[in-house]
Motif scaffolding. Structure first.
Motif, PDB file in Angstrom:
ATOM      1  N   VAL A  28      15.381  -6.927  24.423  1.00 25.21           N
ATOM      2  CA  VAL A  28      15.237  -5.768  23.533  1.00 25.21           C
ATOM      3  C   VAL A  28      15.591  -4.535  24.350  1.00 25.21           C
ATOM      4  O   VAL A  28      14.997  -4.309  25.409  1.00 25.21           O
ATOM      5  CB  VAL A  28      13.811  -5.673  22.966  1.00 25.21           C
ATOM      6  N   ALA A  29      16.583  -3.798  23.885  1.00 27.56           N
ATOM      7  CA  ALA A  29      17.074  -2.633  24.621  1.00 27.56           C
ATOM      8  C   ALA A  29      17.437  -3.006  26.055  1.00 27.56           C
ATOM      9  O   ALA A  29      17.183  -2.273  27.006  1.00 27.56           O
ATOM     10  CB  ALA A  29      16.063  -1.493  24.586  1.00 27.56           C
ATOM     11  N   CYS A 225       8.203  -8.545  17.375  1.00 26.13           N
ATOM     12  CA  CYS A 225       9.449  -9.271  17.644  1.00 26.13           C
ATOM     13  C   CYS A 225       9.361 -10.665  17.029  1.00 26.13           C
ATOM     14  O   CYS A 225       9.836 -11.648  17.595  1.00 26.13           O
ATOM     15  CB  CYS A 225       9.708  -9.365  19.143  1.00 26.13           C
ATOM     16  N   THR A 231      12.867  -7.739  14.890  1.00 34.98           N
ATOM     17  CA  THR A 231      13.347  -7.638  16.269  1.00 34.98           C
ATOM     18  C   THR A 231      14.480  -6.629  16.369  1.00 34.98           C
ATOM     19  O   THR A 231      14.537  -5.826  17.317  1.00 34.98           O
ATOM     20  CB  THR A 231      13.801  -9.010  16.789  1.00 34.98           C
ATOM     21  N   THR A 234      12.843  -3.299  16.123  1.00 34.98           N
ATOM     22  CA  THR A 234      12.180  -2.970  17.382  1.00 34.98           C
ATOM     23  C   THR A 234      13.188  -2.544  18.434  1.00 34.98           C
ATOM     24  O   THR A 234      12.948  -1.603  19.209  1.00 34.98           O
ATOM     25  CB  THR A 234      11.364  -4.183  17.871  1.00 34.98           C
ATOM     26  N   ASN A 235      14.331  -3.230  18.490  1.00 35.20           N
ATOM     27  CA  ASN A 235      15.394  -2.841  19.412  1.00 35.20           C
ATOM     28  C   ASN A 235      15.814  -1.390  19.164  1.00 35.20           C
ATOM     29  O   ASN A 235      15.963  -0.605  20.106  1.00 35.20           O
ATOM     30  CB  ASN A 235      16.590  -3.774  19.246  1.00 35.20           C
ATOM     31  N   SER A 236      15.980  -1.022  17.889  1.00 34.21           N
ATOM     32  CA  SER A 236      16.388   0.341  17.554  1.00 34.21           C
ATOM     33  C   SER A 236      15.327   1.353  17.974  1.00 34.21           C
ATOM     34  O   SER A 236      15.641   2.398  18.565  1.00 34.21           O
ATOM     35  CB  SER A 236      16.651   0.453  16.048  1.00 34.21           C
ATOM     36  N   TYR A 266      22.203   0.722  24.268  1.00 36.51           N
ATOM     37  CA  TYR A 266      22.186   0.073  25.568  1.00 36.51           C
ATOM     38  C   TYR A 266      23.484  -0.723  25.686  1.00 36.51           C
ATOM     39  O   TYR A 266      23.812  -1.525  24.799  1.00 36.51           O
ATOM     40  CB  TYR A 266      21.004  -0.883  25.723  1.00 36.51           C
ATOM     41  N   ASN A 281      21.835   2.855  17.780  1.00 29.46           N
ATOM     42  CA  ASN A 281      20.838   1.779  17.796  1.00 29.46           C
ATOM     43  C   ASN A 281      21.461   0.401  18.001  1.00 29.46           C
ATOM     44  O   ASN A 281      21.180  -0.541  17.273  1.00 29.46           O
ATOM     45  CB  ASN A 281      20.009   1.796  16.511  1.00 29.46           C
ATOM     46  N   SER A 283      22.352  -2.620  21.024  1.00 26.72           N
ATOM     47  CA  SER A 283      22.275  -3.175  22.374  1.00 26.72           C
ATOM     48  C   SER A 283      23.393  -4.186  22.544  1.00 26.72           C
ATOM     49  O   SER A 283      23.511  -5.125  21.752  1.00 26.72           O
ATOM     50  CB  SER A 283      20.927  -3.862  22.612  1.00 26.72           C
ATOM     51  N   LEU A 299      21.697  -5.983  17.604  1.00 27.55           N
ATOM     52  CA  LEU A 299      21.341  -6.489  18.924  1.00 27.55           C
ATOM     53  C   LEU A 299      22.262  -7.663  19.235  1.00 27.55           C
ATOM     54  O   LEU A 299      22.242  -8.670  18.536  1.00 27.55           O
ATOM     55  CB  LEU A 299      19.874  -6.940  18.921  1.00 27.55           C
ATOM     56  N   GLN A 301      23.595 -10.157  22.428  1.00 34.77           N
ATOM     57  CA  GLN A 301      23.232 -10.577  23.773  1.00 34.77           C
ATOM     58  C   GLN A 301      24.478 -10.711  24.661  1.00 34.77           C
ATOM     59  O   GLN A 301      25.467 -10.035  24.431  1.00 34.77           O
ATOM     60  CB  GLN A 301      22.394 -11.856  23.689  1.00 34.77           C
TER      61      GLN A 301
END
Length: 338
Positions: A28-29, A225, A231, A234-236, A266, A281, A283, A299, A301
């Motif tokens: 996350v982030a 999460c 999730t 939450t990342n945002s 990120y 927002n 990652s 998000l 990975q």
């Protein structure tokens, strides 16, 4: 001070992302959930951490790479790492008792599927603290009931009638965690189950019955999460907090050609952006390639390639190739959609 982290669950609500990676290692982030949780708790406590005990599931899934990662996390905080196993999903109380050799002295117990933002002092008059967050729909949560001295006198799971709007978030402090150990051992010995499992709440209720004083601790932010949508949210939110704190979130080596980055984002190492708009927002993990695409509120990975996409509220795993025009997607590791 010790930190006890039960994290043996398989994260079924976050599938397919947890089919190959334990949920606490989902970033996350840009940082795994469990790393961010433990570091934030250590920062909040403002005192040395001597030991961090992690309760993992079976070795086939929670393997040596995870153990090494957790040992490095503890070492970075000047603490000893202790690794325990919960081979059967027998509940929160059972999970904690799997780490019984570490259950002595002052300790925080924190479940590895939640993140917080907080700044507080531990109440010296309390034998234990349960952290709570005021919520709009308390009937969907476990809540605390307080007396006139603002001491917790009861824990109520998803109350049909209003008890309070203070939801338990899954983080606890015990001045002497051995008291909880004693009561949970009694729960196990007498086969006291709720929902077919041994629960931490039964140990806590026994402590209350024996006169231990429980107080509430409040957090500014509580971020879940549990599934894909929360999730991503939450990342945002975490990106926003880190950006406002002045954290540098974009690697200086990003290769950019006709690309726009809209903060907060990120972006990890060795990322290539070509004809792309990324953010806000978002990652992006290490080694990602984004081409001819617009991505926001998502998000992604490591080592994934995104082409010809318009993504919003998306979650994409590691080593994924995605070429398409879908917005709200959830793709697990090693998938190819072209």
């Amino acid at each position: 001070m010790k930190i006890i982290v039960p994290m043996a669950g398989r994260g079924s609500r976050l599938r397919p992302h947890t089919l190959t990676v334990p949920k606490p290692l989902i970033p996350v982030a840009g940082k795994p959930i469990v790393h961010r949780l433990v570091e934030d708790i250590a920062k909040i406590l403002k005192e040395p951490i001597e030991e961090i005990a992690f309760i993992l599931g079976d070795e086939a899934f929670f393997g040596e790479d995870l153990v090494k990662s957790l040992e490095e996390l503890a070492q970075s905080l000047g603490a000893k790492a202790s690794i325990y196993r919960q081979d059967l999903p027998l509940g929160t109380g059972h999970a904690i008792m799997c780490a019984k050799d570490s259950l002595s002295g002052p300790a925080v117990i924190a479940y590895a599927d939640t993140l917080i933002r907080a700044d507080f002092e531990l109440d010296p008059a309390a034998d234990a603290v349960i952290w709570v967050k005021q919520v709009d729909e308390p009937e969907a949560f476990g809540v605390v009931k307080l007396n006139e001295r603002n001491e917790i006198v009861e824990l109520v799971e998803k109350p049909m009638d209003f008890v309070s709007d203070l939801a338990v978030i899954g983080i606890y402090y015990f001045k002497e965690v051995g008291d909880l150990k004693k009561e949970l051992q009694n729960v196990l010995d007498n086969n006291i189950k709720n929902g077919g499992e041994y629960q931490i709440n039964d140990g806590i209720k026994a402590m209350m019955a024996n006169g231990k004083i429980f107080k509430t601790g409040s957090v500014d932010e509580w971020m879940d999460c549990g599934n894909k949508n929360v999730t991503v949210e939450t990342n945002s939110r975490m990106l926003g907090f880190l950006y406002n704190d002045g954290k540098h979130l974009v690697d200086f080596g990003v290769q950019s050609e006709n690309a726009t980055i809209i903060p907060p984002c990120y972006i990890g190492e060795n990322v290539v952006l070509k004809n792309a708009t990324v953010g806000p927002n978002v990652s992006l993990g290490n080694g990602c390639v984004v081409e001819n695409s617009t991505i926001k509120n998502s998000l992604i990975q490591n080592n994934s390639t995104i082409k010809n996409a318009n993504l919003d509220n998306a979650m994409i795993g590691n080593h994924v190739t995605f070429d398409g025009n879908f917005k709200n997607i959830s793709i697990g590791d090693y998938s190819i959609l072209e």
